[in-house]
Scaffold this motif. Structure first.
Motif, PDB file in Angstrom:
ATOM      1  N   ALA A   1       0.847  -1.357  -0.067  1.00 41.84           N
ATOM      2  CA  ALA A   1       0.003   0.108  -0.167  1.00 41.84           C
ATOM      3  C   ALA A   1       0.703   1.218   0.056  1.00 41.84           C
ATOM      4  N   ASP A   2       0.372   2.309  -0.640  1.00 45.72           N
ATOM      5  CA  ASP A   2       0.852   3.826  -0.719  1.00 45.72           C
ATOM      6  C   ASP A   2       0.453   4.338   0.367  1.00 45.72           C
ATOM      7  N   ILE A   3       1.380   4.897   1.312  1.00 42.75           N
ATOM      8  CA  ILE A   3       0.812   5.522   2.604  1.00 42.75           C
ATOM      9  C   ILE A   3       1.222   7.018   2.394  1.00 42.75           C
ATOM     10  N   GLU A   4       0.123   7.836   2.539  1.00 44.73           N
ATOM     11  CA  GLU A   4       0.179   9.423   2.561  1.00 44.73           C
ATOM     12  C   GLU A   4       0.224   9.701   3.827  1.00 44.73           C
ATOM     13  N   GLU A   5       1.154  10.535   4.447  1.00 41.86           N
ATOM     14  CA  GLU A   5       0.984  11.130   5.716  1.00 41.86           C
ATOM     15  C   GLU A   5       0.137  12.557   5.613  1.00 41.86           C
ATOM     16  N   ILE A   6      -0.839  12.629   6.355  1.00 42.68           N
ATOM     17  CA  ILE A   6      -1.689  14.030   6.181  1.00 42.68           C
ATOM     18  C   ILE A   6      -1.999  14.218   7.795  1.00 42.68           C
ATOM     19  N   VAL A   7      -2.449  15.546   7.563  1.00 40.47           N
ATOM     20  CA  VAL A   7      -2.918  15.992   9.019  1.00 40.47           C
ATOM     21  C   VAL A   7      -4.563  16.806   8.621  1.00 40.47           C
ATOM     22  N   ALA A   8      -5.548  16.320   9.361  1.00 40.08           N
ATOM     23  CA  ALA A   8      -6.873  16.727   9.234  1.00 40.08           C
ATOM     24  C   ALA A   8      -7.339  17.334  10.409  1.00 40.08           C
ATOM     25  N   VAL A   9      -8.301  18.568  10.303  1.00 42.46           N
ATOM     26  CA  VAL A   9      -8.700  19.174  11.267  1.00 42.46           C
ATOM     27  C   VAL A   9     -10.362  19.139  11.471  1.00 42.46           C
ATOM     28  N   VAL A  10     -10.763  18.793  12.641  1.00 47.49           N
ATOM     29  CA  VAL A  10     -12.203  18.751  13.048  1.00 47.49           C
ATOM     30  C   VAL A  10     -12.450  20.353  13.291  1.00 47.49           C
ATOM     31  N   LEU A  11     -13.459  20.950  12.614  1.00 44.41           N
ATOM     32  CA  LEU A  11     -13.883  22.375  12.868  1.00 44.41           C
ATOM     33  C   LEU A  11     -15.390  22.370  12.891  1.00 44.41           C
ATOM     34  N   ARG A  12     -16.188  22.809  14.199  1.00 45.58           N
ATOM     35  CA  ARG A  12     -17.528  22.391  14.453  1.00 45.58           C
ATOM     36  C   ARG A  12     -18.272  23.714  14.452  1.00 45.58           C
ATOM     37  N   ASP A  13     -19.498  23.737  14.352  1.00 44.13           N
ATOM     38  CA  ASP A  13     -20.394  25.014  14.511  1.00 44.13           C
ATOM     39  C   ASP A  13     -21.089  24.952  15.703  1.00 44.13           C
ATOM     40  N   THR A  14     -21.862  25.985  16.110  1.00 42.61           N
ATOM     41  CA  THR A  14     -22.468  26.136  17.222  1.00 42.61           C
ATOM     42  C   THR A  14     -23.290  24.934  17.669  1.00 42.61           C
ATOM     43  N   HIS A  15     -23.692  24.282  16.701  1.00 42.64           N
ATOM     44  CA  HIS A  15     -24.625  22.996  16.755  1.00 42.64           C
ATOM     45  C   HIS A  15     -24.016  21.666  17.157  1.00 42.64           C
ATOM     46  N   GLY A  16     -22.611  21.755  16.884  1.00 47.68           N
ATOM     47  CA  GLY A  16     -21.760  20.646  17.034  1.00 47.68           C
ATOM     48  C   GLY A  16     -21.576  19.720  16.081  1.00 47.68           C
ATOM     49  N   ARG A  17     -22.157  20.261  14.685  1.00 47.36           N
ATOM     50  CA  ARG A  17     -21.690  19.817  13.487  1.00 47.36           C
ATOM     51  C   ARG A  17     -20.509  19.967  13.161  1.00 47.36           C
ATOM     52  N   VAL A  18     -19.858  19.197  12.416  1.00 49.68           N
ATOM     53  CA  VAL A  18     -18.537  19.125  11.561  1.00 49.68           C
ATOM     54  C   VAL A  18     -18.610  19.589  10.262  1.00 49.68           C
ATOM     55  N   LEU A  19     -17.607  20.465   9.900  1.00 53.81           N
ATOM     56  CA  LEU A  19     -17.414  20.987   8.700  1.00 53.81           C
ATOM     57  C   LEU A  19     -16.778  19.777   7.726  1.00 53.81           C
ATOM     58  N   VAL A  20     -17.067  19.551   6.568  1.00 52.69           N
ATOM     59  CA  VAL A  20     -16.610  18.501   5.883  1.00 52.69           C
ATOM     60  C   VAL A  20     -16.483  19.176   4.520  1.00 52.69           C
ATOM     61  N   LEU A  21     -15.828  18.844   3.638  1.00 49.89           N
ATOM     62  CA  LEU A  21     -15.811  19.466   2.277  1.00 49.89           C
ATOM     63  C   LEU A  21     -15.310  18.281   1.222  1.00 49.89           C
ATOM     64  N   ARG A  22     -15.736  18.577  -0.366  1.00 46.79           N
ATOM     65  CA  ARG A  22     -15.331  17.887  -1.001  1.00 46.79           C
ATOM     66  C   ARG A  22     -14.768  18.599  -2.284  1.00 46.79           C
ATOM     67  N   ILE A  23     -13.663  17.842  -2.541  1.00 42.95           N
ATOM     68  CA  ILE A  23     -12.857  18.367  -3.540  1.00 42.95           C
ATOM     69  C   ILE A  23     -13.209  17.969  -5.167  1.00 42.95           C
ATOM     70  N   THR A  24     -12.971  18.506  -6.094  1.00 37.80           N
ATOM     71  CA  THR A  24     -13.450  17.933  -7.417  1.00 37.80           C
ATOM     72  C   THR A  24     -13.001  16.449  -7.763  1.00 37.80           C
ATOM     73  N   SER A  25     -11.758  16.137  -7.341  1.00 37.17           N
ATOM     74  CA  SER A  25     -11.124  14.880  -7.580  1.00 37.17           C
ATOM     75  C   SER A  25     -11.907  13.784  -6.680  1.00 37.17           C
ATOM     76  N   THR A  26     -12.730  14.133  -5.624  1.00 39.41           N
ATOM     77  CA  THR A  26     -12.855  13.096  -4.533  1.00 39.41           C
ATOM     78  C   THR A  26     -14.325  13.150  -4.536  1.00 39.41           C
ATOM     79  N   PRO A  27     -14.928  11.877  -4.642  1.00 39.94           N
ATOM     80  CA  PRO A  27     -16.563  11.727  -4.542  1.00 39.94           C
ATOM     81  C   PRO A  27     -17.073  11.774  -2.972  1.00 39.94           C
ATOM     82  N   GLU A  28     -16.181  11.606  -1.966  1.00 48.32           N
ATOM     83  CA  GLU A  28     -16.627  11.528  -0.806  1.00 48.32           C
ATOM     84  C   GLU A  28     -16.035  12.853   0.024  1.00 48.32           C
ATOM     85  N   PHE A  29     -17.056  13.252   0.993  1.00 53.47           N
ATOM     86  CA  PHE A  29     -16.737  14.329   1.952  1.00 53.47           C
ATOM     87  C   PHE A  29     -15.376  13.822   3.005  1.00 53.47           C
TER      88      PHE A  29
END
Length: 142
Positions: A12-40
């Motif tokens: 397997a190819d392993i990529e080292e990443i950092v990800a950050v959980v950002l939340r709103d006032t309701h506790g929901r988590v911000l997720v995003l989708r970039i053009t090349s990725t079907p999942e958030f």
């Protein structure tokens, strides 16, 4: 929290990443989708061993959505190994941080196709394996 590890296949190819959980006032988590990725995914970026992962999380939040993040309010959630969202055979080694302040407005970078605020207990969009299998269950335990 301790490091969570699933052993990837030796080829397997392993990529080292950092990800950050950002939340709103309701506790929901911000997720995003970039053009090349079907999942958030969480705001994330690739790193190497020359950068402090917490500092990288701060930079990633600013780059992805122009959020000003105080490093003293970033808390390490865990480090996970998970299948990548965009390349099924690829694996990510993700250092995940939670920002302990609420984020109310997000201004996405031009590479981001879509943003969503999701309830980690019941996401209403298709999320990456890292979120579904690791991060969201861990957030529910906090």
């Amino acid at each position: 929290m301790s490091e969570t590890s699933n052993s990837p296949s030796p080829a397997a190819d392993i990529e080292e990443i950092v990800a950050v959980v950002l939340r709103d006032t309701h506790g929901r988590v911000l997720v995003l989708r970039i053009t090349s990725t079907p999942e958030f995914v969480l705001p994330y970026g690739s790193i190497d061993d020359t950068i402090n992962p917490a500092h990288a999380a701060q930079l990633i939040a600013h780059e992805a959505i122009r959020a000003v993040v105080d490093m003293s309010k970033l808390r390490r959630l865990a480090t996970y190994i998970s299948p990548a969202a965009n390349d099924a055979p690829q694996t990510v080694h993700a250092h995940v941080y939670v920002y302990e302040e609420e984020i109310s407005v997000a201004h996405p970078d031009k590479e981001i196709s879509e943003l969503a605020w999701v309830d980690p207990a019941a996401p209403d969009v298709d999320v990456a394996p890292l979120l579904k299998e690791r991060v969201f269950p861990a957030l529910q335990e906090l």
